[in-house]
Write an enzyme that holds these catalytic residues in place. Sequence first.
Site, mmCIF file in Angstrom:
data_model
loop_
_atom_site.group_PDB
_atom_site.id
_atom_site.type_symbol
_atom_site.label_atom_id
_atom_site.label_comp_id
_atom_site.label_asym_id
_atom_site.label_seq_id
_atom_site.Cartn_x
_atom_site.Cartn_y
_atom_site.Cartn_z
ATOM 1 N N ASP A 195 0.998 -7.916 2.526
ATOM 2 C CA ASP A 195 1.224 -6.576 1.747
ATOM 3 C C ASP A 195 2.890 -6.033 2.124
ATOM 4 O OD1 ASP A 195 1.232 -3.687 1.856
ATOM 5 O OD2 ASP A 195 -0.517 -2.946 3.811
ATOM 6 N N HIS A 222 0.961 -1.076 0.367
ATOM 7 C CA HIS A 222 0.138 -0.152 0.145
ATOM 8 C C HIS A 222 0.515 1.643 0.164
ATOM 9 C CE1 HIS A 222 0.111 -0.178 4.616
ATOM 10 N NE2 HIS A 222 -0.087 1.489 4.261
ATOM 11 N N SER A 273 4.160 2.326 8.455
ATOM 12 C CA SER A 273 3.738 1.391 7.483
ATOM 13 C C SER A 273 4.937 1.208 6.196
ATOM 14 C CB SER A 273 2.621 1.687 6.335
ATOM 15 O OG SER A 273 1.818 1.563 7.036
HETATM 16 N N1 ARG Z 1 -4.727 0.784 7.667
HETATM 17 C C1 ARG Z 1 -3.915 0.682 7.299
HETATM 18 C C2 ARG Z 1 -2.717 2.125 7.078
HETATM 19 O O1 ARG Z 1 -3.406 2.837 7.585
HETATM 20 C C3 ARG Z 1 -3.354 0.549 5.985
HETATM 21 C C4 ARG Z 1 -4.215 1.100 4.778
HETATM 22 C C5 ARG Z 1 -3.937 0.475 3.284
HETATM 23 N N2 ARG Z 1 -5.038 -0.993 3.191
HETATM 24 C C6 ARG Z 1 -5.774 -0.861 2.257
HETATM 25 N N3 ARG Z 1 -7.082 -2.090 2.632
HETATM 26 N N4 ARG Z 1 -6.587 0.343 2.574
HETATM 27 O O2 ARG Z 1 -1.847 2.786 6.798
HETATM 28 N N1 ASP Z 2 -1.150 1.595 8.011
HETATM 29 C C1 ASP Z 2 -0.593 2.199 8.637
HETATM 30 C C2 ASP Z 2 0.826 3.370 7.429
HETATM 31 O O1 ASP Z 2 -0.412 3.334 6.235
HETATM 32 C C3 ASP Z 2 -0.134 2.401 9.842
HETATM 33 C C4 ASP Z 2 -0.729 2.289 11.485
HETATM 34 O O2 ASP Z 2 -1.765 3.586 11.524
HETATM 35 O O3 ASP Z 2 -0.367 1.847 11.728
HETATM 36 O O4 ASP Z 2 1.569 3.495 8.372
#
Ligand code: ARG
Ligand code: ASP
Length: 711
Positions: free
Chosen positions: A219, A83, A645
């Site tokens: 990921d 991502h 991330s």
């Molecule tokens: N929750 C994670 C972050 O805040 C991953 C986001 C990307 N993944 C998704 N399925 N949208 O960035």
């Molecule tokens: N998914 C988040 C990021 O893209 C990481 C988090 O918020 O724990 O940095």
Amino acid sequence: MKKTSLLTALLLAASWAFAGEGMWIPMLLQYNEKEMQEMGMRITADDIYSLNHSSLKDAIVLFGGGCTGEIVSDYGLLLTNHHCGYDHIQKHSSVEHDYLTNGFWAMDRSQELPCPGLSVIFLREMRDVTQKVLYNVNDDMEEKERQRLINDNIKRIIAEVEKDTPYKVSIKPYFLGNEYYLLLNEEYTDVRLVGCPPSNIGKFGGDTDNWVWPRHTGDFSIFRVYADKNGRPADYSADNVPYKPAKHLDISLKGAEEGDFAFVFGYPARTSEYLPAIAVNQEANVIDPIAVDLRGKILDIYNRYQEQDRKVRIQYASKHAGLGNGWKKWMGVTEGINHFHGVEKKRFYEESFQQWALGARNRYLYIDLLKQFDQKYKELEPYRVAYTYLSNAGLNIEIIDFAGNFNRLAQVTADTPQEEVDRMIASLRQASNEFFKDYYQPIDEEVARTMLTEYLKHQPADFRPGFLNEINNVSQYVEHLFAKSIFASQEKVNDLLDNFKPNKIKKLQKDPALQAYQSMMNFYRDEVNPQMSAINTDLARLQRLYMKGQMLMEPEKRFSPDANFTLRVTYGKVEGFKPQDGKNYRHFTTLEGIMEKENPDIYDYVVEPKLKQLYNRKDYGRYADKDGTMHVAFTASVHTTGGNSGSPILNADGQLLGLNFDRCWEGTMSDLVYDPDICRNISVDIRYVLFIIDKFAGATNLINEMTIIEN
Ligand code: ARG
Ligand code: ASP
């Protein structure tokens, strides 16, 4: 969700700031070394950050300005999340080369894809410059004067250091302005895409599983950093060579076991662990619920249309992911803060702070702090609410937001140089192509009707953008908006851009979508922003003093500064958690879980045939766990946030165990209040990453450059 009793929560509150919490400054890690080693670490603080010899820090980068990456070979090979690389993977994708769907693997360096605009930043050195920055500054002076002195000092220090370093120099505040550190950074701008799995692996579970454990997302994506022949940064050139780092990360195939020490090394963006109760309450119970409610309504509309039409599903996939990520997280924040008594814990702590402040005469600066916080946050609330409606209800109407791009064109006069107009037109043409490629008007019309209704219902007439007050009937207005605005039609927008002349501006200025945009911006500029910034300046002072007071009150305690997008070390244990009575989460997931979730009819749960084959044959090679299964992801009690991330999660020997990519929903409140019992970060197991690269993709060329430690 587990509901601790208020009393237990309050008793725990006395020590809640320790235990797992903390994003530590790498150059000061010697203060944590003992604790880390007691928890199991076998290396030293100096192995992690050193200026005298190569250390793990030489392998860590800020990736693309928003994520973390790490170097895993002597040839600049870099790992980060799927991502995090998504934008660049998408930019290289087309119908003929759909790397998002099918993945991409460079089988040799000539196949790697340059990524214009992508850069990575290495931290070369940091220095404590607090005394120099705060020279001649004290807490009794006027805030403006204080800030002026600080800015002057910073400018002078930077100019001095810049004289004898090739690196980029910056100074950032830590501990809410009580300390300052200087950072020497080096930015590399030739970064190429080397590999990524298909989205069915790299985004498996999609938005449905986002923020949720158990998780099965592979990921990761792979890049390579290039440098000139001397190893220095250089813009893309065919003559550039792979960057040779002072250090790359070794990779462990041993896996992570319950209770193992683990640490994350990366770039956390922003946390606010030292806010007063009133601020936490405002965030969790006023602001977040508004944004969640508005975004939820929009996502409902997206879902309905996306289910009906495959093309629409793709068009709105990225928008859905963007809105959905915050929507889901903030819901988790509100739930978490309330269930685990985050506000009460803060209040309890504040009582002891107040007692301390009253305890000695020289603490006069702190006596009124909490009262002032209450007052200032109350003043701030309506402005924050207004801003939340503006950004979530107003600007999520795509036609209005898109029209905003043309605001500058609408101000062109006969005096504007033709060159500038041409440049504007060229960039608007690109923006317009991108916009219409992913635009579905029936969705936007429905979003507009719903959002404007909400806006009118919840924001008072004397405190909202002017155009709203001219609406008598929302449906009629929306009909008019889409019938009259040129921004509903690509043809009309193209016509404007192809035949633009200053005499067309009158018509542009009358466009209802552009007028709505301007009305919102004027409202923000005149009625929201000035007051909000003034209050925030006052709050910055209160926050700085509150932080300082807390440090004075507990001189024995090790405090960690809030995240500020600089390199940090955070540590804890590999462990699962109990989110609810009777629910017990194991710390890892396996390929079995991917097969359990498999559903060919649900986009997020389609399993790649090749992966299924490998699963059926149990063809895991040396990447299998000793229990014989293929581990996919694992949780740990390591304090992380957005920006982490892609960060490496490392074992007691400093070897790579996995890539951090998310947190568990029950603990997303960790940006405001960290609770070691329920806050868990989620990482993809490095063995799954290697398995995909090796067995699934056959990219053994990449495996061969890495240093893989088998036992
Ligand atoms: N929750 C994670 C972050 O805040 C991953 C986001 C990307 N993944 C998704 N399925 N949208 O960035
Ligand atoms: N998914 C988040 C990021 O893209 C990481 C988090 O918020 O724990 O940095």
